[in-house]
Write an enzyme that holds these catalytic residues in place. Structure first.
Site, PDB file in Angstrom:
ATOM      1  CB  SER A   1      -0.868   0.026   1.251  1.00 22.31           C
ATOM      2  OG  SER A   1      -0.065   0.256   2.403  1.00 22.31           O
ATOM      3  CG  ASP A   2       1.339   5.981  -1.099  1.00 19.16           C
ATOM      4  OD1 ASP A   2       2.223   6.089  -0.226  1.00 19.16           O
ATOM      5  OD2 ASP A   2       1.196   6.831  -2.001  1.00 19.16           O
ATOM      6  CD1 TRP A   3       4.706   5.532   5.026  1.00 17.62           C
ATOM      7  CD2 TRP A   3       4.620   4.327   3.152  1.00 17.62           C
ATOM      8  NE1 TRP A   3       5.818   4.706   4.994  1.00 17.62           N
ATOM      9  CE2 TRP A   3       5.791   3.960   3.869  1.00 17.62           C
ATOM     10  CE3 TRP A   3       4.355   3.661   1.955  1.00 17.62           C
ATOM     11  CZ2 TRP A   3       6.691   2.989   3.411  1.00 17.62           C
ATOM     12  CZ3 TRP A   3       5.246   2.699   1.488  1.00 17.62           C
ATOM     13  CH2 TRP A   3       6.388   2.381   2.215  1.00 17.62           C
ATOM     14  CB  SER A   4      -1.934   5.644   6.030  1.00 23.75           C
ATOM     15  OG  SER A   4      -1.104   5.484   7.146  1.00 23.75           O
TER      16      SER A   4
END
Ligand code: BGC
Length: 850
Positions: free
Chosen positions: A345-348
């Protein structure tokens, strides 16, 4: 291209070394902490109104677990039969389709009969990974998939050690290693794309890969390959421009280079993250054909380069979040492209635990929002597997993919430990390993090769001028050292050599034009003046009176949306130069009839206020050069490098001429709809279709010499018998590629099918490089844009000499995506093509043989 002499290089190197030692560093640190908090559970509800509540046959025991599932649920889970995509490998037939280890990719070529096959390397890695996880508990397997949480490790993302698996260090950025020291700041992606030179793209990737390995980074968070759909897009400069073919080739070469250097590459951000404003709360609504032909192309090429990892983006695609999107993750990436690595995933950007079923393999940085101490994976994923909501087979597949990628890259064989400290710049570990090597050479070369000469009325190259004036702060070193702002997130007081955000790194040193031009002035015995004040126009005008040349430096900056600079929340508010650069140029041009403009810009600018001013005698489009920016600009100005760069996007006469604009507004709870209504007509395709004259078209760039094109020929390449003749026959007869695993990356579709040859002659008086480009024109019935780039190469020719050029086209290159049949097919009718020096400067025309 004309090369600089070694002694000149050495002179500047020793200068660089000296300036390095005095470099003042402010206190940069990984600071996405101001990243907009990811959409909370509640605010997401409106985005997913059409989302059905999960009903499953798994019963009561599940209900309690479902309570932990706080995000929107989009998939009927218990019946979902998950296939661990993909498996089949196409029969390797050397030399066309050789089994390839990612550490030893095939050589660079624009005309290659070689399509690397990474499947055997993946198969070997899968076997090892499966053996390793066979002893793991469910919890251990979950730990392989779950980051340790924001700022809980040395790297920007961290996977903990599990059993014999030592864990992973994931680190930005696409242009060099972020948040550490003694590393190189390479030219940005947009500069690499402007070279249109595959060898330089590969060399850049390799050097970045080697530095990552030296610093013990397992996974580099790049390259970034979102398409420059909107001229103002804040992160466009991290990527490779506004054309899918150019972006695809740049992604391909960069990844082959990175992974040859030893680090796992990450293709990001998958997919349709084309603006920063509300990136976590916007749905990019894209039709299937446009998705395949434009936005997915660089990601597909990344898979063909054997990329280890893919990062899903923050946004929604057609109303479903990218990291929870069964269509884009499972169906396109893993089934259609045959991707065998893992999706992080991208961050969060993870939206719920069931994203695992939609194809997400790893959550980063691990916590739901930064520092929340909660995770959609972790204990929740363990619970979901334990209660049968998610199959253990799927969890095995997730952990296998992650560990296989590590084996695939041979990171089990003496890979160095991480020596970066992302959240504490002064930690001595950041200086334990000096990773720079001699990479300044490639930085400088790409900086020059990625500079585009837009206008030249005899002003350049400079030839021992008696006097020059440097005007504008962009010529200068930044006032308080090269790292004035954390993540470069502020109004630059000196040269702009990269944008801002997570796609940056700390400069170990930074050569400005002021320093580089002075060194040259010493050799030429030129009298040098400067005036770095952007705002005092009268003073600027006075300073250039009577000088042989006035060089005005302007810039324009943008970056990632978690930092706002001067009202620009990531994306640019407008397409004009910062610090009222237009006024500065006009003030100088009013007083000096040899005004040379140098730009350092993250993307297109509107040049109309001064571009036709008779006293503006040259325009040098220098992009973002990294830590050797000043040297590269100087090489162009003085002809040490004969310009060969070409624009990777269109420069329009007016912002309104572009096909798509930034979508702004929306309340805190809104999900913005961004409708990609221009479809296939992005950038030059739109200008061509609408008959809008740009200022400088896509693919444009001048040289100090001239080239003539002649003798066009095209031939059909007979496929060897063993290459899936049935599928080729089917395609020849108008059939589409079948719906199958790996169908879009299949050998028969991508091996060369036609060879185009022609000659390029240097008709000027200087040695120089040219970038011949090939554009396809489909029949009207295909409803394609008038011209689409499908080939390019780079040649270097001596004055009076002719060189023969060959560019191949694959069946994929002449196909369109058939939405009904869900495959690639040749449109009916005659396909023609042109070869030339830009998207509007066609020199030769031909027809693709039936
Ligand atoms: C960016 C990614 C980056 C990640 C880790 C996110 O905000 O979108 O490109 O890799 O942060 O820093």
């Amino acid at each position: 291209m004309a090369r600089r002499s070694l002694s000149f290089v050495l002179l500047l190197v020793s200068y660089a070394a000296a300036s390095n030692s005095s470099a003042a560093i402010s206190t940069p640190s990984a600071s996405n902490s101001s990243t907009p908090v990811m959409t909370s559970t509640n605010s997401m509800t409106s985005a997913n109104m059409s989302t059905s509540v999960v009903t499953t046959s798994t019963t009561s025991s599940m209900t309690s677990y479902l309570a932990t599932e706080t995000g929107p649920l989009t998939l009927p889970i218990s019946q979902y039969s998950f296939t661990p995509f993909p498996t089949p490998t196409l029969a390797p037939e050397p030399p066309i389709f050789p089994a390839t280890d990612p550490l030893y990719p095939p050589p660079v070529s624009a005309d290659s009969m070689v399509v690397p096959d990474f499947a055997p390397a993946w198969a070997a890695a899968y076997a090892k990974a499966k053996a390793m996880i066979s002893n793991f508990t469910i919890q251990q397997k979950v730990n392989v998939t779950t980051g340790v949480g924001w700022a809980n490790g040395l790297c920007v993302g961290n996977i903990p050690p599990v059993g014999d698996f030592p864990g992973l260090c994931l680190q930005d950025s696409p242009l060099g290693i972020r948040d550490t020291d003694l590393v190189t700041s390479f030219p940005a992606g947009i500069t690499a794309a402007s070279t249109w030179n595959r060898a330089l793209m590969r060399a850049r990737g390799l050097a970045i890969g080697q530095e990552n390995r030296m610093k013990g980074v397992n996974i580099a968070l790049g390259p970034m390959m979102n398409i420059g759909r909107i001229a103002q897009g804040g992160r466009n400069w991290e990527g490779f421009g506004a054309d899918p073919f150019l972006s695809g080739e740049a992604a391909y070469e960069t990844i082959l280079g990175l992974q040859a250097g030893g680090v796992q590459a990450t293709a990001k951000h998958y997919i349709n993250n084309e603006q920063e404003w509300k990136r976590t709360q916007e749905s990019s609504n894209v039709d299937d054909r446009t998705e395949h032909e434009i936005y997915a192309q660089p990601f597909m090429r990344s898979v063909m380069a054997g990329v280890s990892s893919v990062m899903c983006s923050y946004n929604l695609i057609n109303d479903t979040y990218a990291c929870n999107n069964n269509k884009t993750l499972n169906d396109m990436m893993k089934r259609e492209f045959g991707f065998q690595g893992f999706i992080q995933s991208d961050w969060s950007a993870t939206m719920n635990t069931l994203s695992a079923v939609a194809g997400l393999d790893m959550t980063m940085p691990g916590d739901i929002t930064f520092d929340s101490g909660t995770s959609y994976f972790g204990q929740n994923l363990t619970d979901f597997v334990m209660n049968g909501t998610i199959t253990e087979q799927r969890l095995d597949d997730m952990a296998t993919r992650i560990i296989a990628a590590w084996y695939y890259m041979h990171q089990d064989e003496n890979y160095p430990n991480a020596t970066v400290s992302s959240f504490d710049f002064y930690n001595p570990i950041n200086r334990e390993v000096n990773a720079q090597s001699d990479h300044y050479i490639i930085v400088r070369e790409i900086g020059a090769a990625g500079t585009v000469l837009l206008k030249n009325e005899g002003a350049l190259p400079l030839c021992k001028p008696k006097s020059i004036v440097l005007v504008g702060s962009d010529a200068a070193p930044p006032v308080s050292g090269p790292n004035e702002y954390s993540d470069q997130g502020g109004d630059p007081s000196g040269i702009l050599a990269m944008g801002w955000g997570s796609g940056t790194n700390n400069f170990t040193y930074l050569i400005s034009p002021y320093e580089a031009i002075q060194a040259r002035a010493r050799v030429d015995q030129t009298s040098v003046f400067w005036n770095f004040d952007d705002w005092n126009l009268a003073k600027a005008g006075n300073s250039v009176i009577g000088m042989e040349a006035a060089i005005v430096f302007i810039n324009s900056d943008s970056g990632e949306g978690y930092i706002t600079v001067d009202g620009n929340a990531g994306d640019r508010q407008n397409l004009t130069a910062w610090h009222e650069g237009d006024q500065l140029i006009l003030a100088v041009a009013a007083q000096n009839n040899n005004t040379i403009v140098v730009t350092n810009s993250v993307g297109p600018l509107i040049l109309e206020p001064w571009v036709e001013h008779p006293n503006v005698t040259a325009i040098v489009w220098a992009n973002l050069g990294g830590n050797e920016a000043g040297n590269a600009i100087t090489d162009i100005l003085y002809g040490a490098w004969n310009p060969s760069g070409k624009l990777p996007y269109t420069i329009a006469k007016s912002p309104a001429d572009y096909p798509a604009q930034l979508v702004t507004g929306g309340t805190a709870a809104d999900i913005l709809s961004i409708n990609y209504t221009e479809g296939l007509l992005i950038d030059y395709r739109w200008f061509d279709a609408q008959n809008i004259t740009p200022r400088y078209e896509f693919g444009f760039g001048l040289s100090y010499t001239t080239f003539e094109y002649s003798d066009l020929a095209i031939m059909k390449i007979n496929p060897a018998d063993y290459v899936q003749m049935d599928l080729i026959q089917n395609w020849e007869n108008g059939g589409a590629s079948p719906i199958a695993e790996g169908s879009s990356t299949a050998l028969w579709l991508h091996i060369p099918a036609y060879r185009v040859t022609f000659n390029v002659k240097n008709t000027g008086s200087l040695y120089g490089g040219e970038i011949p480009q090939l554009y396809i024109h489909h029949p009207l019935s295909a409803a394609e844009p008038p011209s689409i780039l499908k080939g390019f190469t780079n040649v270097e020719v001596s004055p009076g000499q002719t060189t023969s050029v060959s560019i191949t086209l694959s069946r994929y290159d002449v196909s369109i995506w058939d939405v009904v049949r869900q495959g690639w097919a040749k449109p009916e009718g005659t396909i023609t093509f042109s070869v030339g020096a830009s998207s509007r400067d066609f020199r030769l025309n031909g027809t693709i043989p039936a």
